[in-house]
Design a protein around this motif. Structure first.
Motif, PDB file in Angstrom:
ATOM      1  N   SER A  77       0.833  -1.208   0.000  1.00  0.00           N
ATOM      2  CA  SER A  77       0.000   0.000   0.000  1.00  0.00           C
ATOM      3  C   SER A  77       0.864   1.253   0.000  1.00  0.00           C
ATOM      4  CB  SER A  77      -0.927   0.009   1.214  1.00  0.00           C
ATOM      5  OG  SER A  77      -1.863  -1.041   1.146  1.00  0.00           O
ATOM      6  N   LEU A  78       1.885   1.269   0.848  1.00  0.00           N
ATOM      7  CA  LEU A  78       2.769   2.435   0.913  1.00  0.00           C
ATOM      8  C   LEU A  78       3.542   2.612  -0.383  1.00  0.00           C
ATOM      9  CD1 LEU A  78       4.053   2.081   4.585  1.00  0.00           C
ATOM     10  CD2 LEU A  78       2.525   3.853   3.687  1.00  0.00           C
ATOM     11  N   ASP A  79       4.011   1.514  -0.966  1.00  0.00           N
ATOM     12  CA  ASP A  79       4.722   1.599  -2.254  1.00  0.00           C
ATOM     13  C   ASP A  79       3.816   2.195  -3.327  1.00  0.00           C
ATOM     14  OD1 ASP A  79       6.976   0.477  -1.099  1.00  0.00           O
ATOM     15  OD2 ASP A  79       6.638  -1.531  -1.914  1.00  0.00           O
ATOM     16  N   PHE A  80       2.552   1.755  -3.370  1.00  0.00           N
ATOM     17  CA  PHE A  80       1.599   2.277  -4.343  1.00  0.00           C
ATOM     18  C   PHE A  80       1.350   3.770  -4.099  1.00  0.00           C
ATOM     19  CE2 PHE A  80      -2.664   3.289  -5.863  1.00  0.00           C
ATOM     20  CZ  PHE A  80      -2.642   2.770  -7.141  1.00  0.00           C
ATOM     21  N   ALA A  81       1.158   4.146  -2.834  1.00  0.00           N
ATOM     22  CA  ALA A  81       0.891   5.548  -2.492  1.00  0.00           C
ATOM     23  C   ALA A  81       2.058   6.450  -2.901  1.00  0.00           C
ATOM     24  CB  ALA A  81       0.605   5.681  -1.001  1.00  0.00           C
ATOM     25  N   LYS A  82       3.267   5.988  -2.702  1.00  0.00           N
ATOM     26  CA  LYS A  82       4.450   6.791  -3.045  1.00  0.00           C
ATOM     27  C   LYS A  82       4.550   7.040  -4.546  1.00  0.00           C
ATOM     28  CE  LYS A  82       6.991   5.340   1.020  1.00  0.00           C
ATOM     29  NZ  LYS A  82       7.944   4.385   1.589  1.00  0.00           N
ATOM     30  N   LYS A  83       4.015   6.114  -5.343  1.00  0.00           N
ATOM     31  CA  LYS A  83       4.064   6.259  -6.798  1.00  0.00           C
ATOM     32  C   LYS A  83       2.911   7.099  -7.341  1.00  0.00           C
ATOM     33  CE  LYS A  83       6.348   1.822  -7.419  1.00  0.00           C
ATOM     34  NZ  LYS A  83       6.123   0.392  -7.629  1.00  0.00           N
ATOM     35  N   HIS A  84       1.991   7.502  -6.468  1.00  0.00           N
ATOM     36  CA  HIS A  84       0.812   8.253  -6.899  1.00  0.00           C
ATOM     37  C   HIS A  84       0.665   9.534  -6.068  1.00  0.00           C
ATOM     38  CE1 HIS A  84       0.053   4.278  -8.544  1.00  0.00           C
ATOM     39  NE2 HIS A  84      -0.711   4.883  -9.434  1.00  0.00           N
ATOM     40  N   PRO A  85       1.385  10.589  -6.478  1.00  0.00           N
ATOM     41  CA  PRO A  85       1.322  11.844  -5.716  1.00  0.00           C
ATOM     42  C   PRO A  85      -0.062  12.494  -5.714  1.00  0.00           C
ATOM     43  CG  PRO A  85       2.592  12.119  -7.746  1.00  0.00           C
ATOM     44  CD  PRO A  85       2.302  10.656  -7.609  1.00  0.00           C
ATOM     45  N   ASP A  86      -0.931  12.065  -6.642  1.00  0.00           N
ATOM     46  CA  ASP A  86      -2.287  12.618  -6.694  1.00  0.00           C
ATOM     47  C   ASP A  86      -3.243  11.879  -5.762  1.00  0.00           C
ATOM     48  OD1 ASP A  86      -2.405  10.198  -8.056  1.00  0.00           O
ATOM     49  OD2 ASP A  86      -3.478  11.004  -9.793  1.00  0.00           O
ATOM     50  N   LEU A  87      -2.729  10.909  -4.999  1.00  0.00           N
ATOM     51  CA  LEU A  87      -3.563  10.073  -4.142  1.00  0.00           C
ATOM     52  C   LEU A  87      -4.131  10.866  -2.964  1.00  0.00           C
ATOM     53  CD1 LEU A  87      -2.993   6.480  -3.037  1.00  0.00           C
ATOM     54  CD2 LEU A  87      -3.067   8.184  -1.232  1.00  0.00           C
ATOM     55  N   GLY A  88      -5.456  10.817  -2.858  1.00  0.00           N
ATOM     56  CA  GLY A  88      -6.106  11.358  -1.671  1.00  0.00           C
ATOM     57  C   GLY A  88      -6.153  10.285  -0.610  1.00  0.00           C
ATOM     58  N   GLY A  89      -6.698   9.128  -1.016  1.00  0.00           N
ATOM     59  CA  GLY A  89      -6.752   7.985  -0.122  1.00  0.00           C
ATOM     60  C   GLY A  89      -6.819   6.714  -0.937  1.00  0.00           C
ATOM     61  N   MET A  90      -6.645   5.605  -0.258  1.00  0.00           N
ATOM     62  CA  MET A  90      -6.730   4.326  -0.948  1.00  0.00           C
ATOM     63  C   MET A  90      -7.270   3.250  -0.023  1.00  0.00           C
ATOM     64  SD  MET A  90      -2.891   2.706  -1.166  1.00  0.00           S
ATOM     65  CE  MET A  90      -3.557   1.118  -1.577  1.00  0.00           C
ATOM     66  N   TYR A 184     -15.217  11.853  -0.367  1.00  0.00           N
ATOM     67  CA  TYR A 184     -15.767  12.856  -1.291  1.00  0.00           C
ATOM     68  C   TYR A 184     -15.033  14.193  -1.159  1.00  0.00           C
ATOM     69  CZ  TYR A 184     -19.250  15.599  -3.838  1.00  0.00           C
ATOM     70  OH  TYR A 184     -19.885  16.424  -4.736  1.00  0.00           O
ATOM     71  N   ARG A 185     -14.701  14.584   0.073  1.00  0.00           N
ATOM     72  CA  ARG A 185     -13.948  15.834   0.257  1.00  0.00           C
ATOM     73  C   ARG A 185     -12.574  15.759  -0.382  1.00  0.00           C
ATOM     74  NH1 ARG A 185     -13.100  16.728   5.712  1.00  0.00           N
ATOM     75  NH2 ARG A 185     -14.303  14.959   6.448  1.00  0.00           N
ATOM     76  N   MET A 186     -11.980  14.584  -0.407  1.00  0.00           N
ATOM     77  CA  MET A 186     -10.681  14.414  -1.080  1.00  0.00           C
ATOM     78  C   MET A 186     -10.830  14.618  -2.588  1.00  0.00           C
ATOM     79  SD  MET A 186      -9.124  11.203   1.042  1.00  0.00           S
ATOM     80  CE  MET A 186      -8.508  11.447   2.715  1.00  0.00           C
ATOM     81  N   ILE A 187     -11.899  14.072  -3.155  1.00  0.00           N
ATOM     82  CA  ILE A 187     -12.156  14.260  -4.587  1.00  0.00           C
ATOM     83  C   ILE A 187     -12.413  15.736  -4.886  1.00  0.00           C
ATOM     84  CG2 ILE A 187     -13.784  13.761  -6.456  1.00  0.00           C
ATOM     85  CD1 ILE A 187     -14.129  10.946  -5.174  1.00  0.00           C
ATOM     86  N   LEU A 188     -13.213  16.390  -4.051  1.00  0.00           N
ATOM     87  CA  LEU A 188     -13.511  17.810  -4.261  1.00  0.00           C
ATOM     88  C   LEU A 188     -12.241  18.665  -4.197  1.00  0.00           C
ATOM     89  CD1 LEU A 188     -16.809  18.330  -2.205  1.00  0.00           C
ATOM     90  CD2 LEU A 188     -16.548  18.173  -4.699  1.00  0.00           C
ATOM     91  N   ALA A 189     -11.259  18.209  -3.410  1.00  0.00           N
ATOM     92  CA  ALA A 189      -9.996  18.955  -3.281  1.00  0.00           C
ATOM     93  C   ALA A 189      -9.045  18.665  -4.441  1.00  0.00           C
ATOM     94  CB  ALA A 189      -9.325  18.614  -1.953  1.00  0.00           C
ATOM     95  N   GLY A 190      -9.466  17.806  -5.381  1.00  0.00           N
ATOM     96  CA  GLY A 190      -8.655  17.544  -6.566  1.00  0.00           C
ATOM     97  C   GLY A 190      -7.809  16.284  -6.499  1.00  0.00           C
ATOM     98  N   TYR A 191      -7.963  15.497  -5.458  1.00  0.00           N
ATOM     99  CA  TYR A 191      -7.214  14.246  -5.341  1.00  0.00           C
ATOM    100  C   TYR A 191      -7.966  13.095  -5.999  1.00  0.00           C
ATOM    101  CZ  TYR A 191      -4.415  16.721  -1.869  1.00  0.00           C
ATOM    102  OH  TYR A 191      -3.602  17.619  -1.238  1.00  0.00           O
ATOM    103  N   LYS A 192      -7.255  11.977  -6.178  1.00  0.00           N
ATOM    104  CA  LYS A 192      -7.875  10.758  -6.679  1.00  0.00           C
ATOM    105  C   LYS A 192      -7.847   9.705  -5.578  1.00  0.00           C
ATOM    106  CE  LYS A 192      -6.665  11.482 -11.520  1.00  0.00           C
ATOM    107  NZ  LYS A 192      -5.909  10.969 -12.671  1.00  0.00           N
ATOM    108  N   ASN A 193      -8.905   8.938  -5.504  1.00  0.00           N
ATOM    109  CA  ASN A 193      -8.972   7.828  -4.560  1.00  0.00           C
ATOM    110  C   ASN A 193      -8.767   6.535  -5.328  1.00  0.00           C
ATOM    111  OD1 ASN A 193      -9.469   9.551  -2.405  1.00  0.00           O
ATOM    112  ND2 ASN A 193     -11.679   9.459  -2.713  1.00  0.00           N
ATOM    113  N   TYR A 194      -8.032   5.619  -4.709  1.00  0.00           N
ATOM    114  CA  TYR A 194      -7.636   4.409  -5.407  1.00  0.00           C
ATOM    115  C   TYR A 194      -8.008   3.149  -4.625  1.00  0.00           C
ATOM    116  CZ  TYR A 194      -4.685   7.233  -8.509  1.00  0.00           C
ATOM    117  OH  TYR A 194      -4.231   8.135  -9.424  1.00  0.00           O
ATOM    118  N   TYR A 195      -8.155   2.082  -5.381  1.00  0.00           N
ATOM    119  CA  TYR A 195      -8.272   0.725  -4.866  1.00  0.00           C
ATOM    120  C   TYR A 195      -7.004   0.003  -5.293  1.00  0.00           C
ATOM    121  CZ  TYR A 195      -9.501  -4.246  -5.292  1.00  0.00           C
ATOM    122  OH  TYR A 195      -9.494  -5.611  -5.230  1.00  0.00           O
ATOM    123  N   TYR A 196      -6.353  -0.656  -4.325  1.00  0.00           N
ATOM    124  CA  TYR A 196      -5.165  -1.449  -4.662  1.00  0.00           C
ATOM    125  C   TYR A 196      -5.401  -2.880  -4.179  1.00  0.00           C
ATOM    126  CZ  TYR A 196      -0.443  -3.048  -5.271  1.00  0.00           C
ATOM    127  OH  TYR A 196       0.650  -3.762  -5.680  1.00  0.00           O
TER     128      TYR A 196
END
Length: 198
Positions: A77-90, A184-196
């Motif tokens: 999870s941390l490896d994936f998050a580090k590769k996705h700077p646009d990540l709001g949450g996962m 939803y607040r993360m999306i509104l702030a311009g981030y992307k949410n991911y499933y890994y």
């Protein structure tokens, strides 16, 4: 090796959980373990916000108490998050007790239409439809990483910088729905949410 702090929030349990944790994991041997013991049940969101306020890490993982991680989930999870700077949450691949895939691992925003499809049974009849099956997003491959909208509070990884920007859980939600609001607040702030799928 992952450096971490672990926060256990006890919401006024009556089963001696706090004493058990202190006995089993003495502070001298486990300085990274912090126990916050509330004298009343303050709710899921408020309890997690207590841990956020005391934590120091770059990443924050909200984890339900009945969740068991595999030995590789956190690192992957941390490896994936580090590769996705646009990540709001996962979120990650969650399994039910019997080992079946838990549909709650990926969810769409429960707009009136999406909720109608879920409540009317359309999403069950047509689970792979992008129009009718968006509640659980079953049209996505469960074995491939994908962008989703709503992350389950059972396993919700985010960055401190994101929480600092959008805020923690809305404490007006006592239990249920606060993960939808935060996602939803993360999306509104311009981030992307991911499933890994770990």
């Amino acid at each position: 090796k992952i450096r971490m702090e672990v926060f256990v929030i006890d919401n006024a349990s009556s089963d001696d959980s706090v004493d058990y944790i202190h006995h089993k994991f003495p502070r001298k041997l486990y300085p990274q373990l912090h126990v916050i013991s509330n004298n009343r049940n303050v709710g899921f969101g408020r309890a997690n916000n207590q841990a956020i306020a005391k934590s120091k890490g770059e990443y924050i993982l909200f984890l339900n108490p009945d969740t068991i991680l595999t030995e590789k989930t956190l690192k992957e999870s941390l490896d994936f998050a580090k590769k996705h700077p646009d990540l709001g949450g996962m979120g990650t691949m969650m399994l039910k007790d019997g080992g079946a895939f838990a549909f709650e691992s990926r969810r769409g925003l429960p707009t009136p239409w999406v909720s109608f499809c879920k409540m009317s049974g359309l999403s069950t009849l047509l689970p792979k439809s992008r129009t009718f099956g968006k509640y659980y997003m079953r049209y996505l491959d469960e074995f491939k990483p994908s962008e989703i909208e709503i992350i389950s509070g059972a396993y919700f990884l985010t960055r401190r910088s994101v929480i600092n920007q959008v805020g923690g859980f809305d404490e007006d939600f006592f239990m249920y729905g606060e993960d939808i609001d935060l996602s939803y607040r993360m999306i509104l702030a311009g981030y992307k949410n991911y499933y890994y799928p770990s």
